[in-house]
Design a protein around this motif. Sequence first.
Motif, mmCIF file in Angstrom:
data_model
loop_
_atom_site.group_PDB
_atom_site.id
_atom_site.type_symbol
_atom_site.label_atom_id
_atom_site.label_comp_id
_atom_site.label_asym_id
_atom_site.label_seq_id
_atom_site.Cartn_x
_atom_site.Cartn_y
_atom_site.Cartn_z
ATOM 1 N N THR A 12 53.529 87.820 55.571
ATOM 2 C CA THR A 12 52.609 88.461 55.382
ATOM 3 C C THR A 12 51.521 87.139 53.931
ATOM 4 N N CYS A 13 52.575 87.778 52.935
ATOM 5 C CA CYS A 13 51.692 87.464 51.260
ATOM 6 C C CYS A 13 51.950 86.384 50.670
ATOM 7 N N PHE A 14 53.896 85.770 51.333
ATOM 8 C CA PHE A 14 53.534 84.552 50.596
ATOM 9 C C PHE A 14 54.750 84.318 51.336
ATOM 10 N N LYS A 103 48.700 85.372 58.660
ATOM 11 C CA LYS A 103 49.645 86.145 60.059
ATOM 12 C C LYS A 103 49.787 86.756 60.047
ATOM 13 N N GLY A 207 59.469 93.739 53.022
ATOM 14 C CA GLY A 207 57.945 92.366 52.828
ATOM 15 C C GLY A 207 56.534 92.916 51.872
ATOM 16 N N GLY A 208 55.135 91.786 52.012
ATOM 17 C CA GLY A 208 53.937 92.861 51.389
ATOM 18 C C GLY A 208 53.537 93.670 52.408
ATOM 19 N N GLY A 209 53.439 93.235 53.422
ATOM 20 C CA GLY A 209 52.564 94.016 55.417
ATOM 21 C C GLY A 209 53.347 94.910 55.742
ATOM 22 N N THR A 210 54.724 94.492 55.578
ATOM 23 C CA THR A 210 55.491 95.687 57.299
ATOM 24 C C THR A 210 56.834 95.410 56.737
ATOM 25 N N LYS A 285 53.160 97.012 39.318
ATOM 26 C CA LYS A 285 53.853 97.043 40.355
ATOM 27 C C LYS A 285 55.144 97.107 40.360
ATOM 28 N N GLU A 286 55.545 95.828 40.204
ATOM 29 C CA GLU A 286 56.170 94.829 40.267
ATOM 30 C C GLU A 286 57.735 94.709 39.032
ATOM 31 N N SER A 289 59.613 97.397 39.294
ATOM 32 C CA SER A 289 61.237 97.469 39.127
ATOM 33 C C SER A 289 61.971 97.002 38.138
ATOM 34 N N ALA A 349 60.511 90.956 49.210
ATOM 35 C CA ALA A 349 60.521 91.184 47.594
ATOM 36 C C ALA A 349 60.239 92.802 47.210
ATOM 37 N N ALA A 350 59.732 93.473 48.161
ATOM 38 C CA ALA A 350 59.542 94.668 48.136
ATOM 39 C C ALA A 350 60.310 95.722 48.215
ATOM 40 N N LYS A 375 63.891 87.349 48.916
ATOM 41 C CA LYS A 375 62.937 86.468 49.654
ATOM 42 C C LYS A 375 63.071 86.274 50.073
HETATM 43 N N1 LIG Z 1 59.636 92.580 41.526
HETATM 44 C C1 LIG Z 1 59.475 93.211 42.466
HETATM 45 N N2 LIG Z 1 59.681 95.076 42.558
HETATM 46 C C2 LIG Z 1 58.605 95.959 43.858
HETATM 47 N N3 LIG Z 1 57.888 95.105 43.991
HETATM 48 C C3 LIG Z 1 58.099 93.335 44.485
HETATM 49 C C4 LIG Z 1 58.235 92.486 43.214
HETATM 50 N N4 LIG Z 1 58.282 91.053 44.022
HETATM 51 C C5 LIG Z 1 57.555 91.369 44.617
HETATM 52 N N5 LIG Z 1 57.461 92.219 45.164
HETATM 53 C C6 LIG Z 1 56.265 92.186 46.138
HETATM 54 O O1 LIG Z 1 56.466 91.882 47.390
HETATM 55 C C7 LIG Z 1 55.815 91.725 48.049
HETATM 56 C C8 LIG Z 1 55.854 90.701 49.055
HETATM 57 O O2 LIG Z 1 57.135 90.607 49.406
HETATM 58 P P1 LIG Z 1 57.792 89.353 50.670
HETATM 59 O O3 LIG Z 1 57.009 88.157 50.200
HETATM 60 O O4 LIG Z 1 58.249 89.520 51.018
HETATM 61 O O5 LIG Z 1 56.554 89.126 52.040
HETATM 62 P P2 LIG Z 1 56.406 88.497 53.130
HETATM 63 O O6 LIG Z 1 57.409 88.161 53.424
HETATM 64 O O7 LIG Z 1 55.205 87.951 52.458
HETATM 65 O O8 LIG Z 1 55.738 89.655 54.073
HETATM 66 P P3 LIG Z 1 56.395 90.512 55.476
HETATM 67 O O9 LIG Z 1 57.668 90.193 55.875
HETATM 68 O O10 LIG Z 1 55.780 91.143 55.740
HETATM 69 O O11 LIG Z 1 55.248 89.122 56.428
HETATM 70 C C9 LIG Z 1 54.273 92.657 47.062
HETATM 71 O O12 LIG Z 1 53.996 93.698 47.855
HETATM 72 C C10 LIG Z 1 54.933 92.091 46.390
HETATM 73 O O13 LIG Z 1 53.989 92.277 44.827
#
Ligand SMILES: Nc1ncnc2c1ncn2[C@@H]1O[C@H](COP(=O)(O)OP(=O)(O)OP(=O)(O)O)[C@@H](O)[C@H]1O
Length: 426
Positions: A12-14, A103, A207-210, A285-286, A289, A349-350, A375
């Motif tokens: 969703t985000c990356f 996505k 993840g970022g959105g879910t 926020k990151e 952690s 990542a979250a 991630k």
């Molecule tokens: N060190 C950290 N601590 C906390 N949150 C983090 C850290 N690094 C990245 N994130 C957060 O993780 C999120 C992105 O996660 P990830 O890349 O796994 O998601 P995605 O795969 O894009 O989304 P989805 O799986 O929901 O489709 C973002 O909100 C980002 O700010």
Amino acid sequence: MSDWSLAIDFGTCFTTAAVRVERSGTESGAQAGARSGVASGVSSGVSSGVSSDGTGSAAAVEIENSRYLPSLVCLGDDGRLLTGRAAVQLAAQRPERAEHHPKRALLRQSAVLLDDREVDTVDLVAAVLARVADEARAVCGGTDPARTVLTHPADWSPADLDRLVEAAGRAGLDAPELLPEPVAAARFHAANAPAGDGAPIAVYDLGGGTVDTAVLRREAGGFRAVAVAGDPDFGGRDLDQALFELLRDRALDLDPAPWQRLQADRTPVGAHQRSQLSRELTLAKESLSSTGTVYLAVPGYPEPFVVQGGEYRAAVTPALTASVGLLERTVARAGLTPAELGAVVLCGAASRTPPVADLVAARLGRIPELAADPKAAVALGALTDPPAPPPPDGAAAGETGFEAAGPGRWAVAHYPAEVDPWFDYD
Ligand SMILES: Nc1ncnc2c1ncn2[C@@H]1O[C@H](COP(=O)(O)OP(=O)(O)OP(=O)(O)O)[C@@H](O)[C@H]1O
Ligand SMILES: [Mg+2]
């Protein structure tokens, strides 16, 4: 003929990609990697390969010096769809031209309006996949991958998957294999765990959105998801929002006027300041952690605001508790108790957000496992061959695969005595 495989975890985000160079004949993995440019990865755009299964080595692809390509797409001046830094930069100035979450858009609508142009959401996704494929080809000798694996949320419908495959086709990636994200995460875990024991694995992916949870059983053909549940509306972005609200309350308490001016400013400068603040909030926020305090400067206030990790964690704990409740219910729906699981794996990542591991430990009584790069685990796992099936019933130490696994390996007895999710880290 090309001798490398590509996996893409389109998030969703990356978006993260991994490649694996296959060995031919007696050639070693290192020789195969060096031949194609996928060696140590330091200078090739491919980073820290993970040894998978003896036939090759999967490694994450670095794009613009990062394993995490923003999934954001922005309409360029020339009408092309931009990705990566160019898209992020333009989106900050021209937000009306950007789609931050292709996505999500792919599932919800057939087209989006970027500026005044209607853009097919399949084309948005294709732009991201094409960028990744180009970057991967560049580090793999310029050839096409022999095999492409696309990961996807376990609960996507056949129609959703058709649209993803269509996007891959438009990106020049024909006949991709599809693999549920938690299956990829479980494969990564099984390949890297000290001992494969055949017991089911629970996956929590924030993840970022879910947030997505799944329980996977190991069968002859690899892992099979036997229970899945998710919340399509909760993810890391909501944790940004929680930090935003903390900051807003602090600012309004001190002096409401500058905050209200910033929110009301409709000029490009105001939009830019808000977008800058939003980026800084995400970074803060990151950082929380791994650090106890962050400082956030807000236009119009003479001093940066200080946010302590403890107050941030207290703010996000209720929502994270609900997300871990999903995991508990998924385990129950699979007909298992937490003690029967071989592992509880955190990915996304979250999931690095500290209360996540504590809450899982407290609610399931199991120490969860967090990959070094939670991630990239999905893309890397997608190129990891399925593990061997578990021993037949009655083999090894117990009557069943579950008993052979034993409940103790990750049991809470090995965890610091009191696991208090509301523990103040500061
Ligand atoms: N060190 C950290 N601590 C906390 N949150 C983090 C850290 N690094 C990245 N994130 C957060 O993780 C999120 C992105 O996660 P990830 O890349 O796994 O998601 P995605 O795969 O894009 O989304 P989805 O799986 O929901 O489709 C973002 O909100 C980002 O700010
Ligand atoms: Mg993801």
